[in-house]
Design a protein around this motif. Structure first.
Motif, short mmCIF file in Angstrom:
data_model
loop_
_atom_site.label_atom_id
_atom_site.label_comp_id
_atom_site.label_asym_id
_atom_site.label_seq_id
_atom_site.Cartn_x
_atom_site.Cartn_y
_atom_site.Cartn_z
N VAL C 246 11.72 0.26 66.81
CA VAL C 246 10.94 1.26 66.08
C VAL C 246 11.85 2.45 65.81
CG1 VAL C 246 8.90 2.73 66.15
CG2 VAL C 246 8.88 0.48 67.29
N ALA C 249 8.04 6.13 64.68
CA ALA C 249 6.70 5.67 65.00
C ALA C 249 5.67 6.27 64.06
CB ALA C 249 6.35 6.01 66.46
N LEU C 267 1.65 -0.74 64.69
CA LEU C 267 2.51 -0.57 65.86
C LEU C 267 1.74 -0.36 67.15
CD1 LEU C 267 5.44 1.47 64.32
CD2 LEU C 267 5.16 -0.98 64.61
N SER C 270 3.21 2.08 69.73
CA SER C 270 4.61 2.00 70.19
C SER C 270 5.32 3.29 69.82
CB SER C 270 5.32 0.82 69.51
OG SER C 270 4.70 -0.38 69.85
N LYS C 271 6.28 3.66 70.68
CA LYS C 271 6.99 4.90 70.43
C LYS C 271 8.33 4.60 69.76
CE LYS C 271 6.80 6.09 74.79
NZ LYS C 271 5.83 5.11 75.36
N ASP C 274 11.28 1.92 70.84
CA ASP C 274 10.78 0.71 71.49
C ASP C 274 11.29 -0.53 70.76
OD1 ASP C 274 9.42 2.27 73.20
OD2 ASP C 274 7.40 1.68 72.55
N LEU C 276 10.51 -4.31 69.56
CA LEU C 276 9.32 -5.10 69.25
C LEU C 276 9.71 -6.52 68.88
CD1 LEU C 276 7.31 -2.73 66.87
CD2 LEU C 276 6.83 -3.22 69.29
N HIS C 354 3.04 -8.23 71.61
CA HIS C 354 3.30 -7.29 72.69
C HIS C 354 3.62 -8.01 73.98
CE1 HIS C 354 1.89 -4.00 70.15
NE2 HIS C 354 1.00 -4.86 69.70
#
Lengths: 263, 305, 354
Positions: C246, C249, C267, C270-271, C274, C276, C354
């Protein structure tokens, strides 16, 4: 489910009782020879009896010859049938099953009438000849077991492929039989041999009707005239049968498992 | 006579690999199997045929049915066949029922695995433990001084001999024969019980059947041919047996093999050809039994593939 | 669901210390065809056997038609069941097999005959009544087993991997046949399988099971296109997984190798920074740019498999490989290995795992 298991245990328990009580009783009876206490006197008497030793040795000898005759008769035949004459299989199998259909007493009756001292083949004219006929008779009785053991052994190893592989590598017939086929069916042959031994060692009908001094007639004779020795002999006989069958069970574990086709 | 199971014979025939057809063969190929066929002819087929032919001849060598007729006319011979058939029938039927119950118990009863394996091993041994020693074992058990007789008398106060029991009778012999009949049944019928699939029971249950309906409509009919076939095999098994009976009761019990034994030893029938007929009668009974056995076996194998 | 026909409530099942089914809940409407899909050992068969009554649940209850049947024996539940190994009674003819449940229920002979004939017609084996099971092929036996299960008009049909023992061709034709018979009779059906294709093609709804739990329950469309867990996404269908980071975000920008794509609103909190896993079905990816595809990546053709109507192409994208399908078109030659190419897809088709 619970009640089912109860019945299963009950049936199993009753069956076990039926089979073990006679064995225990026989053993107990064999120890009763000395008045008032248990002893192995009956065994001492039996084992020390020269007639026991002679008849037992005779039966062992006959058993060994029977096994030799059986192997010589069955192994080449079963091999040849598998390899070259599969169309004869049903015929051979039918013949090998006949001794299970025709009672032993009938077969020996036929021998006595066909091979008397006045016949063209006077087996019964001499003691050696009669011994030979006894061995032949036993080989006939053992035929179903021996043939099946060997044939099963041959089936597992796929003789045709093995033989062809050996031929391509340049092996001759003696080499093929001795170095390729026999080692592979040895276990099967041994199983058949021990079963034959168990059958022959205490056999009564043939030995008695051919008047040979074998273990079976000796057993019968002791049974008719003694009290405790028969029980001891029964225990010994059971031990021999048990021993032979255990050896077969153990051998089965060493038998080659089929490599290229499921059993 | 010792017996072992012939249960795997049919398996051997069934799973045999297909072999290529052999084309034209020189007669030398027959040399490989000649010893076997000569042996079988000389020591199995001809001796039997000799008796069979003799059964249809008289002293002058003319063909006749008199000997066969005599088998039925002679009271003593007729009785011996009747006693033999009775003993074989009951030892086979009881042996088969008990053997079946035990086989079901060890396969389906939820017992530990060692029970099954040890029962199978023991059955293999016991089905081969016939003959003279078996008679001794039962004399030591149920004879006048046998362990069970003595314990029943001294501990429980039941004197079975005073109540008319005698082990040296046909029923005594039946009890003895069960010692190899039951194990033989277990050895042969266990694979058939293994062939009953658990899903059949579950399918029957989902279709609304009770356990009893499932047994009546599926289990019993499926096992029936194997069961009947094995009963017949057990019948033949005890019909031809002589050693146990002879060691047990001497020549006092009037059964066919013992009669034939006496005839071979001393022509007690005073007619050799009647002796042949007696032997022929045995072959007919055991032969028929085996034909039925094979017939029933083929039927059940078709189902339990 | 307002009034479920079959309701499985909080069912648990343990064998010794092993929990095979952990808190299973499901409502099935009347006439619905529901599949239990999962790998072996996921508890799907145990769950079916609990519904059938062969296993008793350690906790929870099973309701059929509004009635609690948890304590009832299988033969009191009025269900039909088909087994993997056919389980036809070998001593009975085809007609007797089909008539077994009718006979047990005490139906008059003439009526039973008519019903058997009707069932034989439904499975399209009208002349097979007098044969024995050992004379039939696997596919025929399984159709007889289906007829046998349906003859007593059960309210619930349970199918325990009924197609697994059959060969591929028969399997496909029989699954279509089972589905059409099920629709015609409108019978509520539970179907257990480990074959995703079977489950996707036959079911109204699928329950994907994993380690004794229902991971996701939904229509085939939902299960395939919107898997809710990584397990479901992996188990159902072929999946391309791309690793991405990411980069922002707030705008939903994700960086794959050196290229960026926008995944706004996907997302799930998610920050930035991160890592993915982004999953894509092969059929969602196109070779080259395409109108409507808002995400583009560059790559190199690594492999081309000609499968007839479809050509499956493997494209190397950075460290990752992506499989995609294009239709065979006789006028355009297939792409060559080593060729540089662009791939495109719609950001809406990306599954964020996730």
């Amino acid at each position: 489910m619970k009640t089912g298991r109860f019945w299963a245990w009950l049936v199993f328990g009753l069956g076990t009782a039926y089979f073990f009580i006679p064995l225990i009783a026989t053993f107990e009876f064999s120890l009763r020879m000395r008045r008032g206490e248990y002893s192995f006197d009956a065994y001492r008497v039996v084992l020390g009896d020269s007639r026991f030793q002679e008849t037992f040795a005779y039966s062992v000898t006959v058993a060994v010859f029977t096994i030799l005759l059986g192997v010589l008769l069955v192994v080449p035949t079963a091999y040849w049938i598998r390899l070259r004459m599969p169309h004869l299989r049903p015929v051979v199998e039918f013949i090998t099953l006949l001794p299970l259909v025709i009672p032993a007493i009938v077969i020996v009756f036929g021998y006595i009438r066909m091979y008397g001292s006045n016949s063209p083949l006077p087996f019964l004219g001499s003691a050696r000849g009669t011994d030979a006929l006894l061995v032949i008779g036993y080989a006939t009785l053992a035929l179903p077991y021996m043939y099946r053991a060997v044939d099963t052994g041959l089936r597992t190893i796929d003789v045709r492929t093995l033989t062809e592989a050996a031929q391509i590598l340049g092996a001759g017939w003696t080499t093929i039989i001795a170095r390729v086929i026999l080692p592979n069916v040895l276990i099967a042959v041994l199983s058949g041999a021990f079963l034959t031994f168990a059958i022959v060692i205490g056999e009564f009908t043939l030995a008695s009707l051919l008047n040979r001094p074998a273990f079976g007639p000796y057993l019968q004779n002791i049974g008719a005239n003694r009290a405790y020795e028969p029980a001891a002999l029964a225990v010994i006989a059971f031990a021999i049968t048990w021993g032979c069958m255990s050896v077969i069970q153990i051998l089965a574990r060493f038998a080659p498992k089929s490599a290229n086709r499921p059993n | 006579m010792t017996q072992a199971s012939i249960s795997t014979t049919a398996d051997a025939a069934r799973s045999a690999p297909p072999e290529a057809k052999s084309g034209f063969r020189l007669p030398t190929h027959w040399l490989g199997v000649a010893p076997f066929f000569i042996f079988a002819l000389m020591f199995l087929i001809l001796p039997t045929l000799y008796l069979v032919v003799g059964a249809f001849q008289n002293d002058q060598g003319q063909y006749t049915l008199d000997n066969i007729r005599q088998l039925f006319a002679d009271q003593s011979i007729r009785d011996s066949y009747w006693v033999s058939i009775k003993i074989s029938f009951w030892s086979a039927t009881i042996g088969a029922l008990v053997g079946l119950a035990m086989a079901i118990a060890i396969v389906r009863g939820g017992l530990p695995a060692w029970v099954r394996s040890s029962t199978m091993t023991f059955s293999g041994v016991a089905s081969n433990f016939a003959g003279v020693p078996l008679a001794f074992a039962f004399l030591a058990t149920l004879g006048r001084l046998g362990l069970v007789t003595v314990i029943l008398r001294d501990v429980f106060g039941i004197n079975i001999y005073a109540m008319g029991f005698n082990v040296l009778t046909s029923w005594g012999l039946i009890i003895v024969y069960l010692f190899f009949q039951i194990p033989l049944m277990i050895v042969i019928i266990t694979p058939a019980i293994d062939g009953l699939k658990r899903e059949w029971g579950e399918a029957a249950a989902t279709l609304g059947a009770t356990t009893w309906q499932y047994w009546r409509m599926v289990v019993i009919p499926v096992l029936w041919p194997s069961f009947l076939g094995t009963v017949i095999l057990l019948f033949a098994n005890s019909f031809g047996a002589i050693a146990t009976a002879y060691a047990f009761t001497g020549s006092s019990l009037n059964i066919v093999p013992i009669k034939l034994y006496a005839q071979i030893r001393g022509d007690v029938l005073h007619n050799p050809h009647l002796g042949y007929a007696l032997a022929f009668g045995m072959i007919v009974v055991t032969g028929l039994a085996n034909i039925f056995y094979i017939w029933f076996r083929t039927r059940s194998e078709r189902w339990l593939k | 669901m307002a009034d479920p026909f079959l309701s499985i409530q909080n069912v648990k099942k343990s064998f010794g210390n092993v929990a095979v089914v952990k808190d299973f809940n499901l409502d099935v409407g009347a006439g619905e065809f529901v599949s239990f899909l999962g790998p072996s050992g996921c508890g799907k068969t145990t769950m079916l056997r609990i519904v059938a009554g062969f296993e008793e649940p350690s906790a929870g209850k099973v309701m059929i038609g509004g009635k609690d049947v948890t304590g009832l024996k299988p033969n009191q539940r009025n269900i039909g069941m088909v087994f993997q190994a056919y389980a036809l009674f070998p001593n009975l003819t085809v007609a007797q097999n089909i008539g077994f449940g009718l006979k047990v229920a005490g139906m008059p002979k003439a009526e039973a005959q008519a019903r058997i004939a009707e069932m034989l017609n439904i499975i399209k084996l009208p002349d097979f009544g007098d044969r024995y099971p050992y004379q039939l092929s696997g596919g025929q036996q399984q159709r007889i087993a289906l007829a046998r299960a349906l003859a007593p008009k059960p309210k619930l049909l349970l199918l325990d991997e009924p197609l697994s023992a059959l060969d591929a061709k028969v399997r496909i034709s029989l699954r279509e046949e089972i589905r059409s018979i099920q629709k015609k009779l409108g019978i509520t059906t539970i179907f257990v399988t480990h074959d995703q294709e079977e489950a996707l093609s036959m079911s109204d709804r699928i329950v994907v099971m994993n380690e004794g739990r229902a991971d996701q329950t939904g229509t085939p469309f939902e299960i395939y296109n919107r898997p809710s867990t990584k397990f479901v996404a992996n188990f159902v269908g072929t999946l391309n997984v791309l690793e991405g980071t990411v980069s922002d975000a707030t705008t939903g920008t994700v960086k794959i190798n050196a290229e960026e794509i926008g995944l706004k609103g996907k997302l799930n909190g998610s920050k930035s920074g991160d890592t993915l896993s982004l999953a894509l079905r092969p059929e969602a990816i196109s070779l080259g740019r395409r109108p409507g595809n808002d995400a583009n990546l560059t790559g190199q053709i690594a492999d081309v498999h000609f499968l007839g109507s479809v050509i499956r192409v493997r494209v190397g994208v950075g460290q990752n490989f992506v499989s995609l399908d294009t239709f065979n078109n006789s006028s355009t030659p297939p792409p060559a290995v080593g060729e540089k190419t662009e791939i495109s897809f719609s950001s809406g088709d990306v599954l964020v795992l996730h």
